[in-house]
Design an enzyme around this catalytic site. Structure first.
Site, short mmCIF file in Angstrom:
data_model
loop_
_atom_site.label_atom_id
_atom_site.label_comp_id
_atom_site.label_asym_id
_atom_site.label_seq_id
_atom_site.Cartn_x
_atom_site.Cartn_y
_atom_site.Cartn_z
N GLY A 7 2.36 2.30 10.73
CA GLY A 7 3.33 3.38 10.57
C GLY A 7 3.98 3.80 11.88
O GLY A 7 4.62 4.85 11.94
N GLU A 35 -5.56 -4.83 10.41
CA GLU A 35 -4.55 -3.81 10.63
C GLU A 35 -4.84 -3.09 11.94
O GLU A 35 -5.64 -2.14 11.96
CB GLU A 35 -4.56 -2.80 9.48
CG GLU A 35 -4.25 -3.42 8.14
CD GLU A 35 -3.61 -2.40 7.20
OE1 GLU A 35 -2.53 -2.70 6.70
OE2 GLU A 35 -4.19 -1.32 7.00
N LYS A 61 0.18 4.29 -0.36
CA LYS A 61 -0.43 5.51 0.22
C LYS A 61 -0.15 6.71 -0.70
O LYS A 61 -0.08 6.56 -1.90
CB LYS A 61 0.07 5.74 1.64
CG LYS A 61 -0.04 4.49 2.51
CD LYS A 61 0.14 4.78 3.96
CE LYS A 61 0.18 3.47 4.74
NZ LYS A 61 0.04 3.66 6.17
N GLU A 118 -6.92 4.86 7.60
CA GLU A 118 -6.69 6.28 7.28
C GLU A 118 -7.89 6.88 6.55
O GLU A 118 -8.21 8.06 6.73
CB GLU A 118 -5.39 6.42 6.47
CG GLU A 118 -4.17 6.16 7.35
CD GLU A 118 -2.95 5.62 6.62
OE1 GLU A 118 -2.90 5.67 5.38
OE2 GLU A 118 -2.04 5.12 7.32
N SER A 127 3.32 -2.11 10.42
CA SER A 127 4.76 -2.16 10.66
C SER A 127 5.37 -3.53 10.36
O SER A 127 6.30 -3.96 11.05
CB SER A 127 5.09 -1.70 12.09
OG SER A 127 4.68 -0.36 12.27
N ASN A 173 0.88 -1.18 0.00
CA ASN A 173 0.00 0.00 0.00
C ASN A 173 0.91 1.22 0.00
O ASN A 173 1.50 1.56 1.02
CB ASN A 173 -0.88 -0.02 1.26
CG ASN A 173 -1.67 1.27 1.43
OD1 ASN A 173 -1.79 2.06 0.49
ND2 ASN A 173 -2.19 1.49 2.63
N HIS A 175 -9.48 1.26 4.60
CA HIS A 175 -8.23 1.48 5.34
C HIS A 175 -8.51 2.44 6.49
O HIS A 175 -9.30 3.38 6.35
CB HIS A 175 -7.16 2.04 4.40
CG HIS A 175 -5.80 2.02 5.02
ND1 HIS A 175 -5.40 2.96 5.93
CD2 HIS A 175 -4.78 1.15 4.89
CE1 HIS A 175 -4.17 2.67 6.32
NE2 HIS A 175 -3.76 1.58 5.71
#
Ligand code: PEP
Length: 251
Positions: free
Chosen positions: A174, A168, A11, A98, A214, A9, A96
């Site tokens: 991250g 996730e 991003k 985000e 991560s 991904n 996702h």
């Protein structure tokens, strides 16, 4: 049988020339190496058509990171599932954290997106996961179950069979703080059990459930060795061919 999958991904990273170069590097690295998993890169909309022209789709799958919840029309700035499919992409990340967090995506919107993705022969990589507070207050199973029920359980068993899931934990994305392989396994087994209760054992056994948060070459092998972890959705470590391939090689 379910597939092992490593999906990147990207991003909102890489300019178009940088993205083409990275895709070419991953593609070149996959040549002459028989990967024991499917490998996919999910890239910015602006890169899809160009990257589709430089990769060998037998070696490397291509996906978008989102799509609109409408087919077409007056939705300035949006990119529809048919548009994504017309570039040659065959996957799309949906839900996702985000997108949920910064763009207010709800389960209702996600149901529409999943429907449009499936109607356009895109394979959704559907993300679920709890935030730190939910991990700490012990509500994480409930939270993930609710995301599955509200986002996906309107699908028929046949439709659900086309979904790839990604667990996730938001606190691991991250942050450098990976879930331990036991924490991942515990949640993946719970997700599989939840699918079994809704769709039966065969569908549950055939669903690929990826871990994301991560994941890197140094921890991928231990995560992927767990029986219910079928691969990874990779953010930061997907931005360099070498580290991404290090994860692919963990299978
Ligand atoms: C992601 O955002 O999907 C992700 C897993 O990111 P990272 O690997 O950087 O934690």
């Amino acid at each position: 049988m379910r597939k092992n999958i490593v999906a990147g991904n990207w991003k909102m990273n890489t300019t178009l020339p940088e993205g083409i170069k990275l895709a070419e590097e991953v593609n070149a690295a996959l040549k002459g190496f028989s990967a024991k998993c499917d490998v996919v890169i999910c890239v910015p909309f602006t890169h899809l058509a160009s990257i589709n022209n430089v990769i060998d789709k037998e070696l490397l799958g291509l996906g978008a990171e989102n799509c609109a919840n409408h087919v077409k029309g007056a939705y300035t700035g949006e990119v529809s599932a048919p548009m994504v499919a017309s570039t040659g992409a065959t996957y799309v990340i949906l839900g996702h954290s985000e997108r949920r967090q910064y763009y207010g995506e709800t389960s209702e919107t996600l149901r529409e997106k999943v429907r449009l993705a499936l109607d356009n022969n895109l394979t959704p990589i559907f993300c679920v996961g709890e935030v730190l507070e939910e991990r700490e207050n012990g509500s994480y199973f409930e939270v993930v179950k609710c995301q599955l029920e509200e986002g996906l359980f309107n699908l028929s068993a046949e439709e659900f069979g086309k979904i790839i899931l990604a667990y996730e934990p938001v606190w691991a994305i991250g942050t450098g703080k990976t879930a331990t392989d036991d924490q991942a396994q515990e949640m993946h087994a719970f997700i599989r059990k939840t699918i079994e209760e809704k769709y039966g054992k065969e569908v549950a056994e055939n669903t690929s459930i990826l871990y994301g948060g991560s994941c890197k070459p140094s921890n991928a092998a231990a995560l992927f060795a767990k029986p219910d972890v079928d691969g990874g959705l990779i953010g930061g470590a997907a931005l360099e061919a070498e580290s991404f391939m290090g994860i692919v090689k963990a299978f």
